[in-house]
Design a protein around this motif. Structure first.
Motif, short mmCIF file in Angstrom:
data_model
loop_
_atom_site.label_atom_id
_atom_site.label_comp_id
_atom_site.label_asym_id
_atom_site.label_seq_id
_atom_site.Cartn_x
_atom_site.Cartn_y
_atom_site.Cartn_z
N GLU A 35 -3.07 -5.45 -4.99
CA GLU A 35 -2.45 -6.17 -3.87
C GLU A 35 -3.09 -7.55 -3.75
N THR B 46 0.83 -1.21 0.00
CA THR B 46 0.00 0.00 0.00
C THR B 46 0.87 1.26 0.00
N SER C 162 -5.84 2.13 2.57
CA SER C 162 -5.74 0.75 2.11
C SER C 162 -7.14 0.26 1.74
#
Ligand SMILES: Nc1ncnc2c1ncn2[C@@H]1O[C@H](COP(=O)(O)OP(=O)(O)OP(=O)(O)O)[C@@H](O)[C@H]1O
Ligand SMILES: [Mg+2]
Length: 130
Positions: free
Chosen positions: A94, A29, A47
């Motif tokens: 991610e 992040t 995030s």
């Protein structure tokens, strides 16, 4: 990490997918924050752990910051609109392993590993090439 993100995003554009791997807290992040803030200024870049996706309107194209850790199955990525975003936006993802079958072959993979107090980044241009 923030400075590297700023240099990296200058090389990227719409239609590209960047996969960020690394253990919990590795800095995925943080790297994305460096990328987005270098384009848009010192804005909040939270995030997307719970929202799964945060989108940002860049000067030239949309940016998608995705954290798909909580996705139960890869097919759920279709509902998020990921396939369209892979084409039209710059996508920073991610935990890409969660949606492995959906990731384009030509994605850029960046792995972040802990190294002492810092981090070691390994970039791979194509799947399977190190
Ligand atoms: N290069 C670095 N050196 C030292 N600390 C760092 C570095 N990059 C990030 N950190 C720190 O590591 C912590 C976790 O960072 P971050 O939230 O970016 O990790 P993450 O990989 O996104 O974690 P998650 O898996 O939970 O999504 C933060 O406190 C951040 O400041
Ligand atoms: Mg994260």
């Amino acid at each position: 990490m923030l400075r590297f993100g700023a240099r990296l995003i200058a090389q990227l554009s719409a239609g590209q997918v960047v996969c960020l791997t690394g253990d919990l807290g590795a800095g995925k992040t943080t790297l994305v924050r460096g990328m987005i803030q270098s384009l848009l200024g010192p804005i909040d870049v939270p995030s997307p752990t719970y929202t799964l996706v945060q989108t940002y309107e860049g000067p030239e194209f949309e940016l998608w910051h995705c954290d798909v850790y909580r996705l139960e199955k890869p097919e759920d990525g279709y509902e998020l609109g990921l396939i369209e975003a892979f084409e039209d936006a710059l996508c920073l993802i991610e935990w890409p392993d969660k949606i492995e079958p959906l990731i384009p072959e030509d994605a850029l993979h960046i792995n972040i590993a802990f190294e002492g107090e810092g981090r070691k980044l390994t970039m791979t241009g194509f799947k399977g090439i190190t």
